[in-house]
Design a protein around this motif. Sequence first.
Motif: not given
Length: 571
Positions: A1-3, A9-16, A275-286, A288-290
Motif C-alpha cells: 500500500m505504501y508503494n 502521490y508522486t504522479a500527482v506531484i509531477v502533474c501539478v 530550478g523552482v519546479a525541481v525544488a518544489v518537486f523535491l520538497i513535496s516528495e520529501f 509526502v514520503n514522510y
Amino acid sequence: MYNKLLFIYTAVIVCVVLALMFYFWNSTRNSYLERNQEYLHRMHEEAVEYVNDCRDISTYLHEELYKSNMEMNDLLHYLTDAPEKYQEYRLDTYSQYKLLDYNGIEDFSATAFEAYPSLKRLAFVSYSKGDLTSFNGSKSIYRREDGDVALERIKSGNLAESGEFSFLKEIRDPLNMQNVGAMIVTFHAKRFGNILTAYNLPELIIYNESGTLIYASCSDCKVEEIEKTEGAAELEEKLNAYIQSTNLENYHIISYLKKAKAAEIPFSIMIMIAGVAVAVFLISEFLVNYYLKRVSARLNRILDGMTQVMGGDLTVRLAAEKNGDELDVIACHFNEMCEKLDLHIQKSYLAEIDQKNAEMSALQSQINPHFLYNTLEAIRMKAICNGDSEVGKMLYSMAVTFRSQLKEADIITLAQELHYCKKYLELFEYRYPSQFKSSVDCPLEYMQIPIIKFVLQPIIENYFIHGIRMRDKDNFICIRVEKTADDYEIIIEDNGRGMSEKDIREKNRQLTENVMEKNKSIGISNVNRRVKAVYGNTYGVSLEQVETGGLRVILRFKPEEDNENEKSNDC
C-alpha cells in the motif's frame, strides 16, 4: 500500500509541478509579450513625436522669419538681387538707419541653430536666380552653390536623404505675395537611433513618399517591398511581426516587433523556473514520503492488532495518537469492539437463554388477528340469527374496518378508502345516535385513483375526540374529493369546536416541517408524515378555519401510475 500511494502521490506531484511550470512559463511569456508590445508602442510614439516636433520647429522658424522685418527684407533681397546689389542694399540700410547691429539671414540661421540642436542644415533657394545657400550652424560658415539639383528635388517632393529629413517652407514677398524662393529646414535622423537604444527588440523604418530611406534599424530592410504591401495587415503578415504605422505629411514611420522575439523568454528566466519546479518537486516528495511512512506505520499496527484478535487474543488494545483523523477513530472503535466482543462472549450463554425465554413468551402472548376477525364474523351471524340486526350491522362495520387494516395492500383505490371511511362513520352513528350527520362526495371518475390506505380514519377519529359538540344535535362532518391541476385534495370539513388561529398556524408549521410532538395526539401528524413520505414534501395535510365555525382539513396528494399496479381490486 505504501508503494502504491507513493507512486500515486508522486504522479500527482509531477502533474501539478508540470502544470505550474506551464502556467508560470505561459504567464511569463505573456508578460514579456505585453511589455515588448508596450515598448513598441512607446518607441513608435517617441519617433512620431520627434518628427512632429521637427515639423513644428520648421513652422515656427518660418513664422519668426516673417515677424522680423529686417531679416525678412534681407532674405528677399538676398534671393532676388545680384550679389553686388545685395551688398549695396545692406550698406545703404546700415548707413540710412545708423544701425549698430544689422540682422540678416546669417544671424537668423545662427539663432536657429543655437535654439534647436536637432537642426542639421538651413537652406534657402532662389527661384529667380536658381542658386542655393546652406547654413550649417554658424553665421560665418555657409555655402552658396548651384540650386538646380535642389529645385528638381523640390519639384519631385523628395527632400530627404539617408540620415536626414527636411521640411519645405515657401518664401513669399509680403507686398505682392509672389513666390521668390523656399526655405528648406533639415534635421538629423540620428535621434531615431537614440530612441531605439532604449528599446532592445523593436525595429524602426522611416522613409518618404518617393521611397528614400531616411532611417532603418535593420540592415535588410527594403523600402520597395514595404511599399508593395497594401495595408498594415498584409505588412504584418509579410514581416511576421506586430506593426505600428503612422503617415506624417510625406513621411512614413513604421515600427515593428518580430513575433518570434516578442514573447521570447530569457534563458536565465527559464533556468530559474525549472530550478523552482525541481525544488518544489523535491520538497513535496520529501513531505509526502514522510507522511506516508507515518500513515503506513499506523496502518501496520492496526493490521497486527486485527491479526492477534483473529488468533483469539481479545486483550489487544491499539494506541490512539490523538491526531483526530480516521485512523484514530478506527483505533478507538477497534478497542471498543474488542471490549464489547469480550463481554459478549462472556455473557453469550446467559444471553442465549434469555433470548429463548423471550421467544417463548412472545409465542405464548401472540394474538392471531385472523382468529379475531373470524370470531367477530361468528358473533355477527349469531346476532342476525337471534334477530338483532342492529348489533349485526355494528359488528359488520367493525369487521370491515378491522379487515381493511389486515388484508388490503398498502395502495388501494379511493373508492375502497371512502368505503372503509363510511363503515367507520357508521360505528359512530351507533355510538352517538341522532347527534351528527355525515356525507361523502366523490365524482365517479375519481373512484379508481390509487391512494395509500388508512389516511381518512385518523382524521375522522380526531374529530370525534376533539371536535364534536356532545351537547348539540346539529353536528355534521362532510368529506369531498376535488382535483386541482395534476393534484387531488380530500377535504374533511366539520362544524365542531374548531381551533384558534394561533393554534392553526402553529399546527400548520409543524405539519409543513413534518414535526411530531411527543405526548400529544399523533393522528393527523402520522397521516401527514406518511403522505409526505410517499408523495413528496410538497404534499401532505393542512388545516383551515371554517367561516361558520369548525375546522377544515385538506389532504393533498398526487397519485402515481406505478401505484395502480399495487391497488386491490376489492371494493
